[in-house]
Design an enzyme around this catalytic site. Structure first.
Site, mmCIF file in Angstrom:
data_model
loop_
_atom_site.group_PDB
_atom_site.id
_atom_site.type_symbol
_atom_site.label_atom_id
_atom_site.label_comp_id
_atom_site.label_asym_id
_atom_site.label_seq_id
_atom_site.Cartn_x
_atom_site.Cartn_y
_atom_site.Cartn_z
ATOM 1 N N LEU A 97 7.553 5.567 -5.214
ATOM 2 C CA LEU A 97 8.867 5.451 -4.584
ATOM 3 C C LEU A 97 9.581 4.152 -5.000
ATOM 4 C CD1 LEU A 97 7.264 6.503 -1.248
ATOM 5 C CD2 LEU A 97 8.857 7.953 -2.520
ATOM 6 N N LYS A 203 1.326 -7.109 -9.869
ATOM 7 C CA LYS A 203 2.513 -6.467 -10.443
ATOM 8 C C LYS A 203 3.738 -7.380 -10.350
ATOM 9 C CE LYS A 203 5.360 -3.480 -12.056
ATOM 10 N NZ LYS A 203 5.867 -2.221 -11.546
#
Length: 330
Positions: A97, A203
């Site tokens: 998402l 990340k």
């Protein structure tokens, strides 16, 4: 289970010989169990396709029903109306998402996964979000008897299509093997980072460096062009010199230097400027919370936010080269 054969011989006083043969375990012969997938955007779509290629039946949903068509055409897949219905049918679910609010809604909303989740379900979120939100979702899942892991990805749309993504996984170590089985169908590298939230941390750090590197590459290329250097030649020199980086040798931002990258296609596709601005905002928040100085990360955040305000929001983040060229023309 064992299969017993009784063989009776009439020779040598009618001795009876009993032979036991191990039968195949029915579990080994069972087909792969279905996997839920929520979010079939630029990244989720090719990821779901790779699960299908590996023989996993996929139960999918997306807020835009048209996003489901392509996955549906690839096989007898079940498309359902909302995440809660996915959780009703599958006990392994992957979510992909755009941002933290979407993740919160998909897991804890009125039609969220946790409304219908089965005990013992494995929930893997590959979105890039705030590590604190990953921890919240893990705690909410635990209350329902389910396991949540964060597994954001690096590599972009190209790597998603070819199944060569890098997954950075955070969560309970004893669940990593089960997660890796699924993630290996979609990625070349699946790396365990630690507890929930550490995948997101890795990340965020990677994308902050990527943004800084892309701006630096664009500045260097633009300066070289202004000094009369051929861009292809300059890129070649950079890529055999100490300034070489991923943005210069794999994803060059100058149109015409490389084929198969967004700069060669009017900066269409790839990783949007808006998403990069979001990720840099996450880096900014975490830096503030941990009192970490990130002067170049902060500047990169401001540059990408300015680009969003100037009409670059949906262009690939390498369009910072074009943005710099426009700035100098004023």
């Amino acid at each position: 289970s064992m299969l017993t054969l009784r063989l009776v011989s009439t020779v040598n006083g009618h001795r009876m010989l009993t032979v036991q043969v191990a039968s195949f375990s029915t579990r080994c012969m069972a087909s792969k169990t279905q996997v839920g997938f929520v979010g079939l955007g630029n990244m989720g779509n090719p990821m779901a396709k790779n699960l299908l290629k590996h023989g996993y039946p996929v139960i999918a949903t997306d807020v835009f029903p048209e996003s489901c068509k392509e996955v549906q055409e690839l096989g007898a897949q079940v498309i359902v109306d909302n995440p809660a219905e996915v959780a009703e049918k599958a006990d392994r679910i992957i979510t992909m998402l755009p941002s933290s609010p979407n993740v919160i809604d998909v897991y804890t909303g009125a039609n969220g996964i946790l409304k219908k989740v089965k005990k013992g379900s494995l929930l893997i979120d590959s979105s890039t979000i705030d590590p604190a939100v990953s921890k919240e979702m893990a705690a909410a899942a635990e209350k329902m008897g389910a396991v949540f892991m964060d597994a954001p990805v690096s590599g972009g749309v190209g790597a998603a299509s070819s199944g060569k993504l890098t997954f950075m996984v955070g969560g309970a170590e004893e669940e990593f093997t089960a997660a890796k089985e699924l993630l290996s169908c979609m990625g070349a590298n699946v790396i365990y980072c630690g507890q929930v939230g550490t995948g997101q941390a890795a990340k965020i750090c990677n994308n902050m460096l990527l943004a800084i590197g892309m701006i630096g590459t664009s500045e260097a290329m633009n300066l070289g062009i202004r000094l009369g250097l051929d861009p292809k030649l300059l890129a070649q020199i950079l890529n055999m010199s100490s300034g070489r980086c991923w943005s210069s040798d794999t994803y060059n931002p100058v149109p015409g230097v490389m084929e198969g990258v967004p700069s060669g296609n009017n900066y269409q596709g790839g990783f949007g400027t808006q998403l990069m601005a979001k990720d840099l905002g996450l880096a900014q928040n975490t830096a503030t919370n941990t009192k970490t100085p990130v002067p170049l990360g902060s500047l990169a955040h401001q540059i990408y936010r300015m680009m969003c305000a100037r009409g670059y929001a949906n262009k690939d983040f390498s369009s910072v080269f074009q943005f710099l060229r426009e700035e100098e023309g004023q």
